[in-house]
Write a protein that holds these residues in place. Structure first.
Motif, PDB file in Angstrom:
ATOM      1  N   ARG A   1       0.826   2.793  -5.809  1.00 20.83           N
ATOM      2  CA  ARG A   1       0.748   3.006  -7.370  1.00 20.83           C
ATOM      3  C   ARG A   1       2.207   2.739  -7.895  1.00 20.83           C
ATOM      4  NH1 ARG A   1      -1.551   5.918  -3.900  1.00 20.83           N
ATOM      5  NH2 ARG A   1      -3.468   7.142  -4.983  1.00 20.83           N
ATOM      6  N   THR A   2       2.240   1.945  -9.114  1.00 18.41           N
ATOM      7  CA  THR A   2       3.445   1.881  -9.489  1.00 18.41           C
ATOM      8  C   THR A   2       4.011   2.864 -11.183  1.00 18.41           C
ATOM      9  OG1 THR A   2       2.442   0.180 -11.586  1.00 18.41           O
ATOM     10  CG2 THR A   2       2.992  -0.718  -9.640  1.00 18.41           C
ATOM     11  N   GLY A   3       3.132   3.742 -11.392  1.00 12.10           N
ATOM     12  CA  GLY A   3       3.993   5.045 -12.533  1.00 12.10           C
ATOM     13  C   GLY A   3       4.896   5.438 -12.300  1.00 12.10           C
ATOM     14  N   SER A   4       5.975   5.188 -13.622  1.00 13.00           N
ATOM     15  CA  SER A   4       6.476   5.763 -13.867  1.00 13.00           C
ATOM     16  C   SER A   4       6.999   6.979 -14.853  1.00 13.00           C
ATOM     17  CB  SER A   4       8.167   4.861 -13.871  1.00 13.00           C
ATOM     18  OG  SER A   4       7.877   4.390 -15.312  1.00 13.00           O
TER      19      SER A   4
ATOM     20  N   VAL B   1       5.956  17.835  -1.339  1.00 15.80           N
ATOM     21  CA  VAL B   1       6.243  16.449  -1.471  1.00 15.80           C
ATOM     22  C   VAL B   1       5.680  15.856  -0.466  1.00 15.80           C
ATOM     23  CG1 VAL B   1       8.937  15.436  -0.791  1.00 15.80           C
ATOM     24  CG2 VAL B   1       8.760  17.840  -1.986  1.00 15.80           C
ATOM     25  N   THR B   2       5.436  16.393   0.771  1.00 14.81           N
ATOM     26  CA  THR B   2       5.031  15.338   1.535  1.00 14.81           C
ATOM     27  C   THR B   2       3.519  16.356   2.276  1.00 14.81           C
ATOM     28  OG1 THR B   2       5.432  17.275   3.433  1.00 14.81           O
ATOM     29  CG2 THR B   2       6.929  15.635   3.844  1.00 14.81           C
ATOM     30  N   GLY B   3       2.635  16.613   1.884  1.00 15.52           N
ATOM     31  CA  GLY B   3       1.442  16.944   2.431  1.00 15.52           C
ATOM     32  C   GLY B   3       0.267  16.295   1.676  1.00 15.52           C
ATOM     33  N   LYS B   4      -0.400  16.025   1.649  1.00 14.04           N
ATOM     34  CA  LYS B   4      -1.858  14.973   1.675  1.00 14.04           C
ATOM     35  C   LYS B   4      -2.461  15.432   0.332  1.00 14.04           C
ATOM     36  CE  LYS B   4      -6.784  14.196   2.244  1.00 14.04           C
ATOM     37  NZ  LYS B   4      -7.096  14.840   0.529  1.00 14.04           N
ATOM     38  N   ARG B   5      -2.378  14.149  -0.475  1.00 17.79           N
ATOM     39  CA  ARG B   5      -2.514  13.797  -2.169  1.00 17.79           C
ATOM     40  C   ARG B   5      -4.062  14.360  -2.238  1.00 17.79           C
ATOM     41  NH1 ARG B   5       0.473   8.903  -4.375  1.00 17.79           N
ATOM     42  NH2 ARG B   5       1.999   7.904  -2.569  1.00 17.79           N
ATOM     43  N   ASN B   6      -4.234  14.917  -2.972  1.00 16.88           N
ATOM     44  CA  ASN B   6      -5.233  15.253  -4.056  1.00 16.88           C
ATOM     45  C   ASN B   6      -5.492  14.178  -5.202  1.00 16.88           C
ATOM     46  OD1 ASN B   6      -6.141  17.893  -3.248  1.00 16.88           O
ATOM     47  ND2 ASN B   6      -4.207  17.917  -3.531  1.00 16.88           N
ATOM     48  N   TYR B   7      -6.739  13.177  -4.861  1.00 15.16           N
ATOM     49  CA  TYR B   7      -6.334  11.995  -6.448  1.00 15.16           C
ATOM     50  C   TYR B   7      -6.975  13.119  -7.573  1.00 15.16           C
ATOM     51  CZ  TYR B   7      -6.096   9.830  -1.582  1.00 15.16           C
ATOM     52  OH  TYR B   7      -5.812   9.086  -0.905  1.00 15.16           O
TER      53      TYR B   7
ATOM     54  N   ASP C   1      -1.618  10.824 -10.555  1.00 14.04           N
ATOM     55  CA  ASP C   1      -1.595  10.314  -8.991  1.00 14.04           C
ATOM     56  C   ASP C   1      -1.685   8.348  -9.434  1.00 14.04           C
ATOM     57  OD1 ASP C   1      -3.303  10.069  -6.903  1.00 14.04           O
ATOM     58  OD2 ASP C   1      -4.727   8.568  -7.565  1.00 14.04           O
ATOM     59  N   THR C   2      -0.874   8.171 -10.763  1.00 11.69           N
ATOM     60  CA  THR C   2      -0.450   7.005 -11.120  1.00 11.69           C
ATOM     61  C   THR C   2       1.092   6.724 -10.513  1.00 11.69           C
ATOM     62  OG1 THR C   2       0.269   7.131 -13.519  1.00 11.69           O
ATOM     63  CG2 THR C   2      -2.198   6.669 -12.657  1.00 11.69           C
ATOM     64  N   LEU C   3       2.047   8.312 -10.240  1.00 10.29           N
ATOM     65  CA  LEU C   3       3.048   7.833  -9.866  1.00 10.29           C
ATOM     66  C   LEU C   3       3.450   7.082  -8.725  1.00 10.29           C
ATOM     67  CD1 LEU C   3       4.698  10.933 -11.819  1.00 10.29           C
ATOM     68  CD2 LEU C   3       4.438   8.551 -12.156  1.00 10.29           C
ATOM     69  N   ARG C   4       4.420   6.341  -8.449  1.00  9.81           N
ATOM     70  CA  ARG C   4       4.920   5.111  -7.606  1.00  9.81           C
ATOM     71  C   ARG C   4       5.050   7.241  -6.669  1.00  9.81           C
ATOM     72  NH1 ARG C   4       9.409   3.830 -10.900  1.00  9.81           N
ATOM     73  NH2 ARG C   4       7.846   1.730 -11.034  1.00  9.81           N
ATOM     74  N   SER C   5       5.794   6.498  -5.369  1.00 11.62           N
ATOM     75  CA  SER C   5       5.846   8.121  -4.782  1.00 11.62           C
ATOM     76  C   SER C   5       6.820   8.349  -4.290  1.00 11.62           C
ATOM     77  CB  SER C   5       5.041   7.678  -3.501  1.00 11.62           C
ATOM     78  OG  SER C   5       5.313   6.674  -2.162  1.00 11.62           O
ATOM     79  N   SER C   6       7.860   7.154  -4.681  1.00 10.90           N
ATOM     80  CA  SER C   6       9.739   7.928  -4.445  1.00 10.90           C
ATOM     81  C   SER C   6      10.064   7.380  -5.808  1.00 10.90           C
ATOM     82  CB  SER C   6      10.283   6.985  -3.884  1.00 10.90           C
ATOM     83  OG  SER C   6      11.909   7.161  -3.691  1.00 10.90           O
TER      84      SER C   6
ATOM     85  N   LEU D   1       0.209  -1.159  -0.070  1.00 12.36           N
ATOM     86  CA  LEU D   1       0.315  -0.283   0.185  1.00 12.36           C
ATOM     87  C   LEU D   1       0.920   0.801   0.166  1.00 12.36           C
ATOM     88  CD1 LEU D   1      -2.607  -0.521   2.568  1.00 12.36           C
ATOM     89  CD2 LEU D   1      -2.784  -1.153   0.301  1.00 12.36           C
ATOM     90  N   ASP D   2       0.013   2.516  -0.822  1.00 11.39           N
ATOM     91  CA  ASP D   2       0.869   3.167  -0.433  1.00 11.39           C
ATOM     92  C   ASP D   2       1.012   4.544   1.038  1.00 11.39           C
ATOM     93  OD1 ASP D   2       2.530   4.456  -2.587  1.00 11.39           O
ATOM     94  OD2 ASP D   2       1.154   4.743  -4.142  1.00 11.39           O
ATOM     95  N   ASP D   3       1.035   5.409   1.014  1.00  8.47           N
ATOM     96  CA  ASP D   3       1.108   6.340   2.142  1.00  8.47           C
ATOM     97  C   ASP D   3      -0.667   7.037   2.279  1.00  8.47           C
ATOM     98  OD1 ASP D   3       1.120   7.696  -0.090  1.00  8.47           O
ATOM     99  OD2 ASP D   3       2.010   9.437   1.490  1.00  8.47           O
ATOM    100  N   ASP D   4      -1.532   6.575   1.527  1.00  4.62           N
ATOM    101  CA  ASP D   4      -2.965   7.024   2.032  1.00  4.62           C
ATOM    102  C   ASP D   4      -3.611   5.617   1.871  1.00  4.62           C
ATOM    103  OD1 ASP D   4      -2.327   5.820  -0.738  1.00  4.62           O
ATOM    104  OD2 ASP D   4      -3.439   7.255  -1.773  1.00  4.62           O
ATOM    105  N   GLY D   5      -2.993   4.668   2.194  1.00  3.76           N
ATOM    106  CA  GLY D   5      -3.608   3.168   2.173  1.00  3.76           C
ATOM    107  C   GLY D   5      -4.040   2.095   1.252  1.00  3.76           C
ATOM    108  N   LYS D   6      -3.795   2.896   0.100  1.00  2.00           N
ATOM    109  CA  LYS D   6      -4.220   2.357  -1.185  1.00  2.00           C
ATOM    110  C   LYS D   6      -3.302   1.686  -1.909  1.00  2.00           C
ATOM    111  CE  LYS D   6      -7.823   6.187  -2.444  1.00  2.00           C
ATOM    112  NZ  LYS D   6      -8.319   6.616  -4.053  1.00  2.00           N
TER     113      LYS D   6
END
Length: 478
Positions: free
Chosen positions: A32-35, A95-101, A263-268, A24-29
């Motif tokens: 994500r695997t996008g590049s 960088v560290t804020g809440k995601r907007n989908y 929103d499809t991108l991996r977080s790091s 799971l990502d940091d938002d519990g979903k």
């Protein structure tokens, strides 16, 4: 209350555990695997579409100086504001804020509920209208393939004219099935195929235009474009120039789906940095193609450039190459239709899920099997009925209003200023707390005002073009 608190702690622990495992990502979903490359493919799929086919016509209306200047200006503005928008994906810190989908959630976070509703309305109209435009363009290409083969078989003097409505029906039926793909994250393969097709047909168009130019059969060009004369009044010249500007704006517009792509991108590494690189690749690629298509197309056809570049080479020689180009357009637009429609689909489905969370019609998934073999796919009744209805409506509108250049101009007017300029600029100002009347604030608002004025005149010219077309066109004629 204590029991609820314990449950929350347990759920948080499970999310943290799964996140640690990479599930799971940091938002519990789901992770994500996008590049950068998949994001670039999504953008190129959306940006290099039917707009590229109208650029030679646009150059013919504007001429060398204004045409090249307008295309480069829209590309630069799009690249700059897409960078501002990429920083707004997370709130309040990029960088560290809440995601907007979605784009609408991003606007809500920075600008409030009223602006979110306005953004949702504009985005819905643009994406739905683009779906209509893509069906029109794909049907024109399918009809061109049939005409090309007819002329090749029956001879140049044969009467090979067909209605595009049958092809619109066929495209609609195909999109009904493809639209059952559940979400954006499952579309990477389709975007890669579609992006490849866009390169293919744009390259064929470029090659044919280049061959026509070096053979000495290029058309007559001028610095100011089509000249006023017996067949063109000054008023019509001005209207056509504005429509050409709208076509170029539409060709460069992809911001309405940028947040959904991000929103499809991996977080790091951080999504905004990756997205800016993807924007740079996509805008550089598309602008290069656009400049080559527009300039070489204008050089090949001159001031008589057709609205759709690939229809200007005739249907005779080499017929197979033109058929291949048109086939690539069809495949590309089948994918681009989905890339632009998925945000619309998800908006309605998310609203329905929140409105009726316990409804089986809305939330139940029914796995599909072939014999005893289970497929990695399930059906949902809301998804089946709503998406089918959407495709049917867009197909009917394509039959009723098959005006290629006017549709593109109107869509460019509707989307470019609000979605590509206004909302990104205003959110960036809010995020960075830029002071009113400062030099930076004045520069951003001046960009806003200039694009707004262009939007108004382009919208008026597109409506005038619709009015002219409807005086002679008979809709739904097979």
């Amino acid at each position: 209350m204590d029991q609820e608190f314990k449950q929350e702690i347990l759920e948080s622990g499970l999310v943290a555990c799964n996140s640690a495992k990479g599930e799971l990502d940091d938002d519990g979903k789901p992770r994500r695997t996008g590049s950068m490359w998949t994001a670039s493919a999504h953008i190129i799929t959306a940006i290099i579409g039917s707009g590229v086919l109208s650029l030679a016509w646009g150059m013919a209306q504007l001429g060398w100086i204004v045409g090249v200047g307008a295309l480069l200006s829209f590309s630069c503005i799009t690249y700059y504001t897409s960078g501002l928008l990429a920083d707004c994906y997370r709130y309040p810190n990029p960088v560290t804020g809440k995601r907007n989908y979605t784009y609408r959630e991003t606007v809500h976070s920075y600008l409030g509920e009223k602006m979110r509703k306005a953004c949702g309305f504009v985005q819905f109209i643009f994406l739905s209208g683009s779906a209509v435009g893509y069906i029109i363009t794909a049907s024109i290409s399918m009809m061109a393939i049939r005409e090309s083969n007819c002329y090749h078989k029956e001879g140049h003097g044969a009467s090979c004219k067909f209605s595009s409505n049958w092809y619109i029906l066929g495209l609609g039926i195909t999109e009904i099935f493809v639209s059952q793909i559940p979400n954006f994250h499952k579309l990477s393969w389709l975007s890669v195929i579609a992006a490849t097709m866009s390169f293919a047909y744009a390259s064929i168009g470029l090659g044919l235009a280049f061959a026509q130019v070096i053979s000495g059969e290029g058309g007559r060009t001028t610095l100011t474009g089509v000249e006023v004369g017996m067949d063109l009044t000054t008023e019509d010249k001005i209207w056509r120039m504005f429509r050409a500007v709208g076509d170029m704006a539409f060709a460069c517009a992809y911001s309405p789906i940028l947040i959904e792509i991000q929103d499809t991108l991996r977080s790091s590494p951080p999504e905004n940095k990756v997205m800016k690189k993807a924007n740079a690749i996509a805008v550089l690629t598309s602008t290069t193609f656009y400049m080559m298509c527009g300039c070489l197309g204008y050089a090949a056809f001159g001031n008589n450039a057709p609205g759709n570049m690939l229809t200007g080479f005739g249907f005779y020689d080499p017929f197979w190459l033109i058929d291949l180009a048109n086939l690539c357009i069809v495949v590309h637009l089948l994918g681009a239709y989905q890339v632009l429609s998925q945000p619309v689909f998800n908006t309605v489905e998310s609203w329905a899920s929140n409105r009726w969370p316990k409804s089986k019609f809305v939330s139940s998934e029914y796995p599909l099997n072939i014999g005893k073999k289970k497929l990695n796919f399930s059906a949902n009744l809301l998804r089946l009925t709503w998406r089918t209805m959407f495709v049917v409506v867009t197909a009917l509108l394509a039959m009723a209003l098959p005006f290629f250049n006017d549709i593109l101009a109107l869509l460019g007017a509707l989307a470019y200023w609000p979605m590509t300029v206004y909302f990104p600029v205003e959110m960036y100002i809010a995020q960075n707390k830029i002071k009113r009347r400062s030099i930076r604030w004045l520069g951003l608002e001046l960009l806003n005002l200039a694009c707004f004025l262009i939007t108004m005149v382009v919208a008026c010219s597109a409506i005038q073009g619709f009015n002219q077309g409807l005086q002679t066109y008979k809709p739904f004629k097979f």
